[in-house]
Design an enzyme around this catalytic site. Structure first.
Site, short mmCIF file in Angstrom:
data_model
loop_
_atom_site.label_atom_id
_atom_site.label_comp_id
_atom_site.label_asym_id
_atom_site.label_seq_id
_atom_site.Cartn_x
_atom_site.Cartn_y
_atom_site.Cartn_z
N ASP A 342 -12.73 -24.87 21.89
CA ASP A 342 -14.11 -25.20 21.59
C ASP A 342 -14.46 -26.50 22.33
O ASP A 342 -13.56 -27.26 22.71
CB ASP A 342 -14.25 -25.38 20.07
N ASP A 546 -15.90 -21.90 14.49
CA ASP A 546 -14.64 -21.61 15.21
C ASP A 546 -13.65 -20.82 14.34
O ASP A 546 -12.69 -20.26 14.87
CB ASP A 546 -13.97 -22.91 15.65
#
Length: 644
Positions: A342, A546
C-alpha cells in the site's frame, strides 16, 4: 527500637521478601532443568558408589532418580495420551525405561530418563525465552488507574474502566488505557507501540494509547476503548497467538509422530520373538535388542527438530519489533517471490507536510504565516494541521493572533478575519482560479505535476501565499525497497491515489511496478493475479481498505501504526513501521528453515544408523541411549541458536 530503626528493619524485611519471591519465581521457571540435574547427580552417585551401597539403597536411589527426572515428561505423556487417545513419544520413553529395568539395566534406564528430561528442560527453556516477549509487554501494562467521577478521584483496577470514563494521568505515569485527551497536554513516549524513541507532543483531542508514558504534563483522558481491547492488549495477543499456531513442518511431524510410535511398538514386539524363532538368537538377546530398538527408534530428536527452532525465531523477531502470529508465517516468508505494498501509511508517513511555500513580496512574511497558522489551527483537517505546523515552525507562537468569524466551506477551504483583514485559505477555485494560476509565474502547474496538493492563501483581494503539501516517503522506504529487490523480490505498489501521485511516489521509492486508483476489491483481485504469476507473495498495508488484500496474500504484513482490522487480519506486524525489517525477517525465515532441515536430516540419520547398528549387534543399550538422546539435545541446541 525507634521509628527510624523500625523503618530500616521494615525496609530490609520487605527487600528480603521481594528477593525470596524472585528466587522462587526463577526456581519455578527452571524446575524441569533442576529436576533433570538432580536426577543426573543421583545416577552419578549411584554409579560411582555402586560397590559400597546395599542392593536396597542402590535400587532406591535409582527409583528416586526415575521419579524426579521422569515425572514432568511422564505426566505430560500420560495426560496427552488420555486427552487425544493416541500414544506419543513420551509414552514410548516410559516403555523404554521400564523395558531397560525389566532386563536388569537400571542405570541405563535411569540415564535414558535423565537425558530425555534434560532435552525436555531445554525445550521448555526455549519456550520460556519466547514467552519473555509477552512477559516484558505485560510488565508495561498498568494494573490501576485514577478515575475521575463526580469530581472525586478514585484508584480503580484498569479492568473496571468503562467507555467514556475519565482518568487522570500525571507526568511520568504510564497511560493505563486507550483514550482521547480532553484536558492538558504532554510529550508522550510511544516507543512501546511504535518503537520510535522520539516523544510525541499530545494535545487536546489527540489519541493516547495504553502502555505509553506521559513525560512532562498532566492529562485528563476519556476512555474510548475497552481495557481488554486496547492496541497494547492486541499486541500481547499477537505474541500469544504466535505460540499457538504451528508451522506446516511441525504439523506434519506431529502427525508422523503418532503413526511412527505405533510402528515402533509393533516392530519392537516382533523383534522380541522373531530373532529367537527365526535366527537362533537366545530369548534374552532378542528381548535385549528389542529394548535397544525401542530406545534408538524413538523419534525424540525428530519431534524436537522444529518447535524450539520456530519458537526461538519468533522470539528473536519479537525482540526486533516484528511480531509473527504463528510458525507457518515465518516459515512461508522466505518463499515469497513478490511483495505488494500500500502507499499511504506504508511507503509514506501517512501525514502530509509542507514541502514548498511561496509568498508575495507585498506583505510581511511573518504576519502572513501568523495569520494563516492561527486560522488553520482551528481546523481538524490533515492539510490544515500540516500548514499550522509549518507556520508555527517558521513564525513562532500563534496564540497572540485573534481569529474572528471563522467559517468552513466543506471541501473547498476556510475563511476568517485576522490582523484586520479578510482571509481565504483553500483550493485555487476558492480563492480565484485565474489569480491562483498566475501566482508566482504559474507555480500551481509545476507543483501539481509533482503530485503535490496545492493550497492558496488570500488576504482581502490579493493572493499572498501558496503552500504545496505532500505525504512524504518514509526515510526507511528506499533502503527497504532496495534490499527487497537485491533479494530477487519484485515490488509492486497498490494505491487508491491518482495516477500522478502514484507515479511520483513509485519513482521516488524505487518500486518496480505500481497500480493506481485501486478500491479494496481491486487490491484483492490484483493480489490473486500476482499469486498466480509469482507463486507466493506478501502484502503490506496499514488501513481498513488493505485488510481484504492482507487476508488474500500468502503472508499479510501490517504496519504497527495501522488500523485495528489491519493488525488483526495480518500474519505479521512491523511494530517499528520499518519496512527494512521485512528483509531481516526473510533472512531469519531462511535461516530457520535451514536449521530445521539440518535438524531433520541429522535426527533421521542418527535413528537410521542406530537401528542398523542394533540389528547387527554393534551397539549396546548404554551407547544407544547416549546416541539417541544426545542427538535430541544437539537438535534443540541447534534450534536455540536462532535466539541470536
Amino acid at each position: 527500637m525507634d521509628i527510624k530503626e523500625n523503618a530500616i528493619h521494615s525496609g530490609t524485611a520487605n527487600e528480603r521478601t521481594v528477593s525470596t519471591k524472585i528466587g522462587i519465581g526463577r526456581m519455578k521457571e527452571h524446575i524441569e532443568l533442576i529436576a533433570a540435574l538432580i536426577s543426573g547427580i543421583l545416577i552419578l552417585i549411584t554409579w560411582t558408589m555402586g560397590d559400597y551401597l546395599s542392593d536396597t539403597l542402590w535400587v532406591t536411589l535409582h527409583l528416586i532418580a526415575f521419579a524426579i527426572g521422569g515425572y514432568a515428561k511422564a505426566k505430560e505423556g500420560i495426560t496427552e495420551t488420555i486427552r487425544t487417545k493416541k500414544l506419543n513419544v513420551e509414552i514410548l520413553m516410559i516403555f523404554a525405561a521400564i523395558g531397560s529395568v525389566a532386563i536388569g539395566y537400571w542405570t541405563e534406564g535411569a540415564i535414558l530418563i535423565f537425558i530425555f528430561a534434560l532435552s525436555g528442560a531445554l525445550e521448555t527453556y526455549s519456550m520460556n525465552k519466547s514467552n519473555k516477549a509477552i512477559s516484558s509487554l505485560m510488565d508495561l501494562q498498568p494494573e490501576e488507574a485514577l478515575r475521575i467521577r463526580g469530581g472525586n478521584e478514585t484508584v480503580v483496577p484498569v479492568s473496571e474502566l468503562k467507555l467514556d470514563d475519565l482518568i487522570l494521568i500525571r507526568a511520568g505515569e504510564r497511560i493505563p488505557a486507550d483514550g482521547m485527551i480532553v484536558k492538558g497536554s504532554s510529550s508522550v513516549d510511544e516507543s512501546t507501540i511504535t518503537g520510535e524513541s522520539m516523544p510525541v507532543n499530545k494535545l487536546k483531542s489527540n489519541e493516547v494509547f495504553s502502555g505509553t508514558v506521559a513525560l512532562d504534563g498532566t492529562l485528563t483522558v476519556k476512555i474510548t476503548t475497552k481495557p481488554n481491547e486496547t492496541l497494547f492488549q492486541k499486541i500481547i495477543q499477537l505474541v500469544q497467538s504466535a505460540q499457538e499456531e504451528k508451522s506446516p513442518s511441525q504439523l506434519f511431524i506431529e502427525k508422523f509422530e503418532s503413526s511412527y510410535v505405533y510402528i515402533v511398538l509393533i516392530v519392537v514386539a516382533i523383534m522380541m520373538f522373531l530373532p529367537y524363532f527365526a535366527f537362533g538368537w537366545s530369548l534374552s538377546d532378542s528381548i535385549y535388542r528389542a529394548m535397544v530398538l525401542l530406545v534408538v527408534a524413538s523419534p525424540c530428536a525428530l519431534v524436537a527438530s522444529i518447535s524450539p527452532a520456530t519458537l526461538s525465531a519468533i522470539s528473536n523477531a519479537a525482540k526486533k519489533g516484528v511480531l509473527f502470529k504463528g510458525g507457518m508465517h515465518i516459515e512461508n516468508l522466505s518463499e515469497i517471490k513478490a511483495i505488494t505494498l500500500d502507499k499511504t501509511g506504508t511507503l509514506t508517513n501517512g501525514k502530509p507536510i509542507v514541502t514548498d511555500a511561496l509568498f508575495t513580496s507585498d506583505y510581511d512574511q511573518t504576519q502572513i504565516l501568523s495569520a494563516i497558522g492561527a486560522i488553520e489551527s482551528e481546523s481538524i483537517h490533515p492539510l490544515a494541521k500540516a500548514i499550522t505546523a509549518y507556520c508555527e515552525e517558521n513564525a513562532g507562537n500563534l496564540n497572540h493572533v485573534e481569529v474572528l468569524n471563522m467559517k468552513n466551506s466543506s471541501g473547498e477551504g476556510v475563511s476568517a478575519e485576522a490582523f484586520h483583514k479578510k482571509w481565504k485559505i483553500g483550493k485555487a477555485d476558492f480563492v480565484g482560479k485565474e489569480a491562483a494560476e498566475d501566482f508566482q509565474n504559474g507555480a500551481l502547474a509545476e507543483l501539481a505535476s509533482e503530485g503535490k496538493t496545492v493550497t492558496f492563501a488570500k488576504a482581502d483581494e490579493e493572493i499572498v501565499a501558496v503552500f504545496a503539501l505532500k505525504d512524504t516517503v518514509r526515510q526507511t522506504t528506499k533502503k527497504a525497497i532496495t534490499k527487497l529487490k537485491n533479494n530477487g523480490i519484485t515490488t509492486i505498489m497498490l494505491t487508491g491515489d491518482n495516477e500522478l501521485t502514484a507515479k511520483a511516489v513509485a519513482e521516488e521509492a524505487g518500486i518496480d511496478h505500481y497500480i493506481a486508483n485501486c478500491l479494496p476489491e481491486d487490491k484483492v483481485e490484483h493480489v490473486k493475479k500476482f499469486r498466480e504469476k509469482y507463486g507466493k507473495i506478501a502484502m503490506v498495508g496499514d488501513g481498513i481498505n488493505d485488510a481484504p488484500a492482507l487476508a488474500s496474500a500468502n503472508v499479510g504484513i501490517a504496519m504497527g501504526e495501522g488500523t485495528d482490522i489491519a493488525l488483526e487480519t495480518a500474519d505479521v506486524v512491523l511494530m517499528k513501521n520499518d519496512l527494512s525489517k521485512i528483509t531481516n525477517s526473510i533472512h531469519l525465515s531462511s535461516r530457520m528453515n535451514r536449521v530445521i532441515k539440518q535438524n531433520i536430516v541429522f535426527s533421521l540419520s542418527v535413528i537410521t544408523v542406530l537401528i542398523i547398528s542394533n540389528y547387527f549387534q554393534l551397539i549396546d543399550l548404554p551407547l544407544g541411549v547416549i546416541g539417541h538422546e544426545g542427538s535430541t539435545i544437539l537438535v534443540i541446541l541447534n534450534g536455540l541458536r536462532l535466539l541470536k
